[in-house]
Write a protein that holds these residues in place. Structure first.
Motif, mmCIF file in Angstrom:
data_model
loop_
_atom_site.group_PDB
_atom_site.id
_atom_site.type_symbol
_atom_site.label_atom_id
_atom_site.label_comp_id
_atom_site.label_asym_id
_atom_site.label_seq_id
_atom_site.Cartn_x
_atom_site.Cartn_y
_atom_site.Cartn_z
ATOM 1 N N MET B 27 0.822 -1.219 0.000
ATOM 2 C CA MET B 27 0.000 0.000 0.000
ATOM 3 C C MET B 27 0.854 1.266 0.000
ATOM 4 O O MET B 27 0.315 2.371 0.038
ATOM 5 C CB MET B 27 -0.931 0.016 1.220
ATOM 6 C CG MET B 27 -1.989 -1.066 1.220
ATOM 7 S SD MET B 27 -3.255 -0.826 -0.018
ATOM 8 C CE MET B 27 -4.309 0.345 0.815
ATOM 9 N N ARG B 28 2.176 1.118 -0.033
ATOM 10 C CA ARG B 28 3.069 2.278 0.108
ATOM 11 C C ARG B 28 2.836 3.373 -0.940
ATOM 12 O O ARG B 28 2.851 4.556 -0.593
ATOM 13 C CB ARG B 28 4.527 1.820 0.090
ATOM 14 C CG ARG B 28 5.426 2.781 0.833
ATOM 15 C CD ARG B 28 6.767 2.193 1.112
ATOM 16 N NE ARG B 28 7.315 1.514 -0.050
ATOM 17 C CZ ARG B 28 8.564 1.112 -0.145
ATOM 18 N NH1 ARG B 28 9.382 1.323 0.842
ATOM 19 N NH2 ARG B 28 9.016 0.482 -1.213
ATOM 20 N N PRO B 29 2.614 3.033 -2.234
ATOM 21 C CA PRO B 29 2.401 4.109 -3.218
ATOM 22 C C PRO B 29 1.256 5.047 -2.848
ATOM 23 O O PRO B 29 1.302 6.236 -3.144
ATOM 24 C CB PRO B 29 2.091 3.347 -4.510
ATOM 25 C CG PRO B 29 2.683 2.015 -4.324
ATOM 26 C CD PRO B 29 2.599 1.714 -2.863
ATOM 27 N N LEU B 30 0.226 4.512 -2.206
ATOM 28 C CA LEU B 30 -0.906 5.368 -1.818
ATOM 29 C C LEU B 30 -0.529 6.306 -0.685
ATOM 30 O O LEU B 30 -0.958 7.462 -0.659
ATOM 31 C CB LEU B 30 -2.091 4.499 -1.375
ATOM 32 C CG LEU B 30 -2.874 3.818 -2.486
ATOM 33 C CD1 LEU B 30 -3.879 2.854 -1.916
ATOM 34 C CD2 LEU B 30 -3.588 4.855 -3.335
ATOM 35 N N ARG B 31 0.288 5.794 0.234
ATOM 36 C CA ARG B 31 0.694 6.650 1.354
ATOM 37 C C ARG B 31 1.686 7.717 0.902
ATOM 38 O O ARG B 31 1.859 8.737 1.557
ATOM 39 C CB ARG B 31 1.293 5.798 2.477
ATOM 40 C CG ARG B 31 0.239 5.199 3.390
ATOM 41 C CD ARG B 31 0.888 4.613 4.615
ATOM 42 N NE ARG B 31 1.871 3.613 4.247
ATOM 43 C CZ ARG B 31 1.595 2.355 3.958
ATOM 44 N NH1 ARG B 31 0.363 1.938 4.027
ATOM 45 N NH2 ARG B 31 2.534 1.511 3.623
ATOM 46 N N ALA B 32 2.351 7.448 -0.247
ATOM 47 C CA ALA B 32 3.351 8.402 -0.747
ATOM 48 C C ALA B 32 2.694 9.607 -1.420
ATOM 49 O O ALA B 32 3.369 10.571 -1.778
ATOM 50 C CB ALA B 32 4.278 7.695 -1.731
ATOM 51 N N MET B 33 1.366 9.555 -1.601
ATOM 52 C CA MET B 33 0.670 10.670 -2.265
ATOM 53 C C MET B 33 0.682 11.909 -1.384
ATOM 54 O O MET B 33 0.523 11.781 -0.169
ATOM 55 C CB MET B 33 -0.777 10.275 -2.553
ATOM 56 C CG MET B 33 -0.892 9.480 -3.819
ATOM 57 S SD MET B 33 -2.550 9.089 -4.340
ATOM 58 C CE MET B 33 -3.607 10.076 -3.400
ATOM 59 N N PRO B 34 0.872 13.104 -1.981
ATOM 60 C CA PRO B 34 0.888 14.313 -1.147
ATOM 61 C C PRO B 34 -0.440 14.499 -0.421
ATOM 62 O O PRO B 34 -1.501 14.465 -1.051
ATOM 63 C CB PRO B 34 1.137 15.442 -2.153
ATOM 64 C CG PRO B 34 0.982 14.846 -3.503
ATOM 65 C CD PRO B 34 1.089 13.374 -3.396
ATOM 66 N N GLY B 35 -0.359 14.684 0.889
ATOM 67 C CA GLY B 35 -1.588 14.745 1.693
ATOM 68 C C GLY B 35 -2.204 16.127 1.771
ATOM 69 O O GLY B 35 -3.332 16.278 2.222
ATOM 70 N N ASP B 36 -1.465 17.146 1.291
ATOM 71 C CA ASP B 36 -1.979 18.510 1.419
ATOM 72 C C ASP B 36 -2.789 18.948 0.199
ATOM 73 O O ASP B 36 -3.156 20.116 0.083
ATOM 74 C CB ASP B 36 -0.805 19.478 1.639
ATOM 75 C CG ASP B 36 0.241 19.353 0.543
ATOM 76 O OD1 ASP B 36 0.286 18.284 -0.099
ATOM 77 O OD2 ASP B 36 1.014 20.305 0.323
ATOM 78 N N LEU B 37 -3.056 18.009 -0.713
ATOM 79 C CA LEU B 37 -3.796 18.356 -1.944
ATOM 80 C C LEU B 37 -5.146 17.655 -1.946
ATOM 81 O O LEU B 37 -5.303 16.616 -1.310
ATOM 82 C CB LEU B 37 -3.014 17.865 -3.168
ATOM 83 C CG LEU B 37 -1.674 18.515 -3.466
ATOM 84 C CD1 LEU B 37 -0.981 17.774 -4.610
ATOM 85 C CD2 LEU B 37 -1.876 19.968 -3.850
ATOM 86 N N PRO B 38 -6.121 18.221 -2.711
ATOM 87 C CA PRO B 38 -7.360 17.456 -2.908
ATOM 88 C C PRO B 38 -6.992 16.107 -3.532
ATOM 89 O O PRO B 38 -6.073 16.050 -4.373
ATOM 90 C CB PRO B 38 -8.162 18.312 -3.898
ATOM 91 C CG PRO B 38 -7.571 19.674 -3.808
ATOM 92 C CD PRO B 38 -6.132 19.504 -3.428
ATOM 93 N N THR B 39 -7.689 15.047 -3.124
ATOM 94 C CA THR B 39 -7.252 13.702 -3.531
ATOM 95 C C THR B 39 -7.147 13.521 -5.045
ATOM 96 O O THR B 39 -6.242 12.846 -5.524
ATOM 97 C CB THR B 39 -8.184 12.611 -2.962
ATOM 98 O OG1 THR B 39 -9.523 13.023 -3.171
ATOM 99 C CG2 THR B 39 -7.930 12.368 -1.505
#
Lengths: 110, 155
Positions: B27-39
């Motif tokens: 699941m790491r690629p999903l956690r690597a997504m920037p969290g400060d942006l709209p999904t």
């Protein structure tokens, strides 16, 4: 040796069976053990079988390896499935964010 | 018996830990997504590996398109409501129905045009191979707007 002599020898022959002193006790012990096994439930028999299996080092190592492989395999497989599903959901969310028809549909059905 | 129980518990624990670790890594690629942006924008940035400069431009385009898209949404809802009301009325005149359907068709032409222009402006910012992939992914939204989006690829 003629027939009469043979009859004579057989008549005089006595078989002397020597059994160990503990023979009777051993027989009863084995009967009791069998009886005990027969009375066990299926779960208890399975537990007994598994215990016997684990007590052998080679089989214990094999069982450990199989369980570890299962953990690794299912963990990776489930993770990949969930990641693909979530990634597809995000892709659809982006497509919906630029499609006014999809947004209207989403807004009216919420 | 005790030793067997201990070994079995140990193997089970090891198996559960192995499951958790592998699941975490998968699941790491999903956690690597920037969290400060709209999904949806975080997805776009990660999927196409956009650098800061490109992403800033893409985001500016997205933000500029947003009010136009919302305006189109309101128009679609208004026209749909009119079609619904006419249909429920009983027997609307053909002229009335033709007029509102023509309005709906014109609105769809406008919406699809706006969408296509937005997709083209985003694609123009991407390198050729990524632009082509982006167009291919978004083409379905233009061809069949409003239908549930079915991603064709898997990651």
């Amino acid at each position: 040796m003629n027939d009469d002599q043979l009859k004579q020898v057989l008549h005089e022959w006595k078989a002397e069976a020597r059994v160990p002193a503990s023979f009777r006790a051993n027989v009863w012990e084995r009967i009791a053990a069998r009886q005990e096994t027969r009375d066990l439930t299926f779960a208890a028999q399975f537990r007994q079988w598994l215990t016997g299996l684990i007590m052998r080092p080679a089989l214990a190592a094999a069982l450990g390896a199989v369980m570890l492989t299962l953990g690794i395999g299912t963990g990776w497989w489930k993770g990949s499935q969930d990641r693909t599903a979530e990634w597809s959901r995000l892709e659809a969310q982006y497509a919906e964010s630029i499609d006014p028809y999809a947004r209207t549909h989403a807004l009216t059905t919420r | 018996m005790k030793r067997a129980g201990f070994l079995l518990a140990l193997f089970t624990a090891a198996s559960v830990v192995a499951f958790a670790v592998c699941y975490h890594f998968a699941m790491r690629p999903l956690r690597a997504m920037p969290g400060d942006l709209p999904t949806e924008l975080a997805w776009l940035r990660t999927e196409f590996r956009l650098d800061d400069a490109t992403f800033t431009k893409v985001r500016a385009l997205h933000d500029a398109y947003e009010p136009r898209c919302m305006e189109n949404c309101s128009e679609i809802a208004r026209v749909n409501e009119r079609i619904g009301a006419l249909t429920m009325k009983g027997s609307p005149s053909a002229a009335e129905m033709d007029a509102v359907l023509a309005e709906a068709a014109e609105l769809q032409r406008k919406c699809r045009g706006d969408m296509w222009r937005h997709i083209e402006s985003v694609a123009a910012l991407l390198p050729a191979d990524k632009a082509q992939r982006y167009r291919a992914m978004m083409a379905r939204a233009i061809v069949q707007p409003g239908l549930p989006y079915q991603p064709a690829h898997s990651r």
